[in-house]
Scaffold this motif. Structure first.
Motif, PDB file in Angstrom:
ATOM      1  N   PRO A   2      -6.784 -20.734 -18.911  1.00  0.00           N
ATOM      2  CA  PRO A   2      -7.215 -20.947 -20.301  1.00  0.00           C
ATOM      3  C   PRO A   2      -6.054 -21.004 -21.299  1.00  0.00           C
ATOM      4  N   ALA A   3      -6.426 -21.403 -22.531  1.00  0.00           N
ATOM      5  CA  ALA A   3      -5.436 -21.568 -23.587  1.00  0.00           C
ATOM      6  C   ALA A   3      -5.939 -20.971 -24.893  1.00  0.00           C
ATOM      7  N   CYS A   4      -5.015 -20.673 -25.792  1.00  0.00           N
ATOM      8  CA  CYS A   4      -5.356 -20.240 -27.144  1.00  0.00           C
ATOM      9  C   CYS A   4      -4.365 -20.890 -28.099  1.00  0.00           C
ATOM     10  N   VAL A   5      -4.697 -20.970 -29.361  1.00  0.00           N
ATOM     11  CA  VAL A   5      -3.860 -21.669 -30.332  1.00  0.00           C
ATOM     12  C   VAL A   5      -3.458 -20.738 -31.462  1.00  0.00           C
ATOM     13  N   ASP A   6      -2.172 -20.737 -31.768  1.00  0.00           N
ATOM     14  CA  ASP A   6      -1.641 -20.063 -32.948  1.00  0.00           C
ATOM     15  C   ASP A   6      -1.595 -21.109 -34.059  1.00  0.00           C
ATOM     16  N   THR A   7      -2.639 -21.163 -34.865  1.00  0.00           N
ATOM     17  CA  THR A   7      -2.736 -22.187 -35.907  1.00  0.00           C
ATOM     18  C   THR A   7      -1.716 -21.971 -37.023  1.00  0.00           C
ATOM     19  N   ALA A   8      -1.235 -20.734 -37.176  1.00  0.00           N
ATOM     20  CA  ALA A   8      -0.250 -20.448 -38.219  1.00  0.00           C
ATOM     21  C   ALA A   8       1.086 -21.115 -37.922  1.00  0.00           C
ATOM     22  N   HIS A   9       1.380 -21.318 -36.636  1.00  0.00           N
ATOM     23  CA  HIS A   9       2.671 -21.888 -36.260  1.00  0.00           C
ATOM     24  C   HIS A   9       2.525 -23.159 -35.433  1.00  0.00           C
ATOM     25  N   ASP A  10       1.316 -23.690 -35.317  1.00  0.00           N
ATOM     26  CA  ASP A  10       1.057 -24.919 -34.558  1.00  0.00           C
ATOM     27  C   ASP A  10       1.576 -24.822 -33.125  1.00  0.00           C
ATOM     28  N   LEU A  11       1.247 -23.708 -32.470  1.00  0.00           N
ATOM     29  CA  LEU A  11       1.640 -23.485 -31.081  1.00  0.00           C
ATOM     30  C   LEU A  11       0.398 -23.269 -30.226  1.00  0.00           C
ATOM     31  N   ILE A  12       0.455 -23.737 -28.989  1.00  0.00           N
ATOM     32  CA  ILE A  12      -0.585 -23.444 -28.021  1.00  0.00           C
ATOM     33  C   ILE A  12       0.034 -22.586 -26.924  1.00  0.00           C
ATOM     34  N   TYR A  13      -0.699 -21.573 -26.484  1.00  0.00           N
ATOM     35  CA  TYR A  13      -0.292 -20.721 -25.368  1.00  0.00           C
ATOM     36  C   TYR A  13      -1.289 -20.947 -24.243  1.00  0.00           C
ATOM     37  N   PHE A  14      -0.797 -21.099 -23.021  1.00  0.00           N
ATOM     38  CA  PHE A  14      -1.693 -21.442 -21.930  1.00  0.00           C
ATOM     39  C   PHE A  14      -1.181 -20.912 -20.597  1.00  0.00           C
ATOM     40  N   THR A  15      -2.102 -20.726 -19.669  1.00  0.00           N
ATOM     41  CA  THR A  15      -1.806 -20.295 -18.314  1.00  0.00           C
ATOM     42  C   THR A  15      -1.553 -21.520 -17.443  1.00  0.00           C
ATOM     43  N   LYS A  16      -0.589 -21.402 -16.538  1.00  0.00           N
ATOM     44  CA  LYS A  16      -0.315 -22.492 -15.599  1.00  0.00           C
ATOM     45  C   LYS A  16       0.267 -21.915 -14.317  1.00  0.00           C
ATOM     46  N   ASN A  17      -0.006 -22.579 -13.191  1.00  0.00           N
ATOM     47  CA  ASN A  17       0.653 -22.197 -11.942  1.00  0.00           C
ATOM     48  C   ASN A  17       2.167 -22.228 -12.107  1.00  0.00           C
ATOM     49  N   ASN A  18       2.847 -21.319 -11.432  1.00  0.00           N
ATOM     50  CA  ASN A  18       4.304 -21.275 -11.479  1.00  0.00           C
ATOM     51  C   ASN A  18       4.885 -22.445 -10.693  1.00  0.00           C
ATOM     52  N   PHE A  19       5.592 -23.326 -11.374  1.00  0.00           N
ATOM     53  CA  PHE A  19       6.224 -24.446 -10.698  1.00  0.00           C
ATOM     54  C   PHE A  19       7.523 -24.819 -11.409  1.00  0.00           C
ATOM     55  N   GLN A  20       8.415 -25.416 -10.651  1.00  0.00           N
ATOM     56  CA  GLN A  20       9.686 -25.902 -11.198  1.00  0.00           C
ATOM     57  C   GLN A  20       9.999 -27.251 -10.564  1.00  0.00           C
ATOM     58  N   ASN A  21      10.349 -28.219 -11.407  1.00  0.00           N
ATOM     59  CA  ASN A  21      10.699 -29.563 -10.932  1.00  0.00           C
ATOM     60  C   ASN A  21       9.596 -30.161 -10.061  1.00  0.00           C
ATOM     61  N   GLY A  22       8.342 -29.840 -10.416  1.00  0.00           N
ATOM     62  CA  GLY A  22       7.208 -30.424  -9.716  1.00  0.00           C
ATOM     63  C   GLY A  22       6.770 -29.690  -8.473  1.00  0.00           C
ATOM     64  N   ASP A  23       7.468 -28.628  -8.076  1.00  0.00           N
ATOM     65  CA  ASP A  23       7.126 -27.883  -6.861  1.00  0.00           C
ATOM     66  C   ASP A  23       6.628 -26.484  -7.202  1.00  0.00           C
ATOM     67  N   ALA A  24       5.615 -26.031  -6.468  1.00  0.00           N
ATOM     68  CA  ALA A  24       5.100 -24.682  -6.661  1.00  0.00           C
ATOM     69  C   ALA A  24       6.102 -23.658  -6.146  1.00  0.00           C
ATOM     70  N   ILE A  25       6.237 -22.547  -6.881  1.00  0.00           N
ATOM     71  CA  ILE A  25       7.159 -21.479  -6.518  1.00  0.00           C
ATOM     72  C   ILE A  25       6.352 -20.265  -6.074  1.00  0.00           C
ATOM     73  N   THR A  26       6.637 -19.745  -4.888  1.00  0.00           N
ATOM     74  CA  THR A  26       5.913 -18.595  -4.362  1.00  0.00           C
ATOM     75  C   THR A  26       6.720 -17.313  -4.538  1.00  0.00           C
ATOM     76  N   ASN A  27       5.995 -16.176  -4.554  1.00  0.00           N
ATOM     77  CA  ASN A  27       6.670 -14.884  -4.604  1.00  0.00           C
ATOM     78  C   ASN A  27       6.937 -14.384  -3.179  1.00  0.00           C
ATOM     79  N   LYS A  28       7.374 -13.140  -3.047  1.00  0.00           N
ATOM     80  CA  LYS A  28       7.731 -12.603  -1.734  1.00  0.00           C
ATOM     81  C   LYS A  28       6.527 -12.502  -0.799  1.00  0.00           C
ATOM     82  N   LYS A  29       5.329 -12.439  -1.372  1.00  0.00           N
ATOM     83  CA  LYS A  29       4.105 -12.384  -0.564  1.00  0.00           C
ATOM     84  C   LYS A  29       3.624 -13.768  -0.156  1.00  0.00           C
ATOM     85  N   GLY A  30       4.292 -14.797  -0.638  1.00  0.00           N
ATOM     86  CA  GLY A  30       3.880 -16.157  -0.330  1.00  0.00           C
ATOM     87  C   GLY A  30       2.822 -16.711  -1.256  1.00  0.00           C
TER      88      GLY A  30
END
Length: 251
Positions: free
Chosen positions: A58-86
């Protein structure tokens, strides 16, 4: 669902490629233009928030500063990044409003590859953010934390306290203009599944004991994603209760 401009921002799996893990499409953030409580136009929001083959929202909007905050899977350069548990964890990002949609995606400072940060909720001033995390130091499962924006960056997160968090899971925080914190929990006494609760802060800003907001908002199934406007006149929440159109529906 959260109101934005002349409609609603909401998260949905209504279209797109099927996610092999969940069996539904990947989550995306949509905008519904509204007229008399009916959607007259629905489409994915434009810009950097949604990414092909990754969950966003989900997402929420800070209308005072015209910013959106949102959840996303952890990825870098198009690839998913896993933690130590996989596991592929979740992170919270921000983006700026522009004429062509949302741009300049930035990762918030308190994210970490080893645990998830998700379901952001920004306060009205835009200087305090609440979210869910499974980081260490809690009382059980997933807990609600908060951070403040000072000196141009987000502070180290603090646990919202034992009155808010239980030995179960707490998710989907929403901070009202009056300072009350709404959230869903599986670890507190309720009607079944996830129920929606409210905590009121004292003069020191510490949250008091949670109050189940009761029927008809809560049901024997999962109820979550609560929103209430500043004047207590209009609100939204999500539920997978009987009588809905699909899986999780907005009410």
């Amino acid at each position: 669902a959260v109101p934005y401009e002349d409609g609603l921002l909401f998260t949905s799996t209504r279209e797109g490629k099927i996610n092999g893990t969940s069996g539904t499409s990947y989550q995306k953030v949509f905008f519904a233009k509204m007229s008399n409580d009916s959607a007259i136009f629905i489409d994915q929001i434009k810009g950097v928030v949604n990414t092909k083959n990754y969950n966003s929202g989900p997402a929420c909007v800070d209308t005072a500063h015209d910013l959106i905050y949102f959840t996303k899977n952890n990825f870098q350069n198009g690839d998913a990044i896993t933690n130590k548990k996989g596991d592929v964890t979740l992170k919270i990002f921000s983006a700026k409003k522009s004429r062509d949609g949302w741009k300049d995606i930035k990762e918030l400072e308190f994210n970490d590859v080893e645990y998830s940060c998700a379901f952001p909720a920004i306060n009205k001033k835009g200087d305090m953010i609440f979210f869910t995390s499974d980081r260490g130091g809690g009382y059980g499962g997933k807990h609600i934390y908060y951070a403040t924006f000072t000196n141009g960056k987000w502070s180290k997160p603090k646990n919202a306290g034992k009155n808010v968090n239980s030995s179960g899971d707490e998710r989907y925080p929403f901070i009202h203009a009056d300072g009350s914190l709404y959230f869903s929990s599986t670890g507190l006494e309720g009607f079944g599944g996830m129920d929606i609760y409210r905590c009121v802060p004292n003069k020191l800003g510490e949250f008091g004991k949670p109050e189940n907001i009761g029927l008809p908002f809560n049901s024997p199934t999962d109820d979550f994603g609560f929103y209430l406007d500043d004047n207590y006149n209009r609100g939204y929440f999500s539920s997978d209760r009987k009588g809905g159109v699909g899986l999780d529906d907005i009410y």
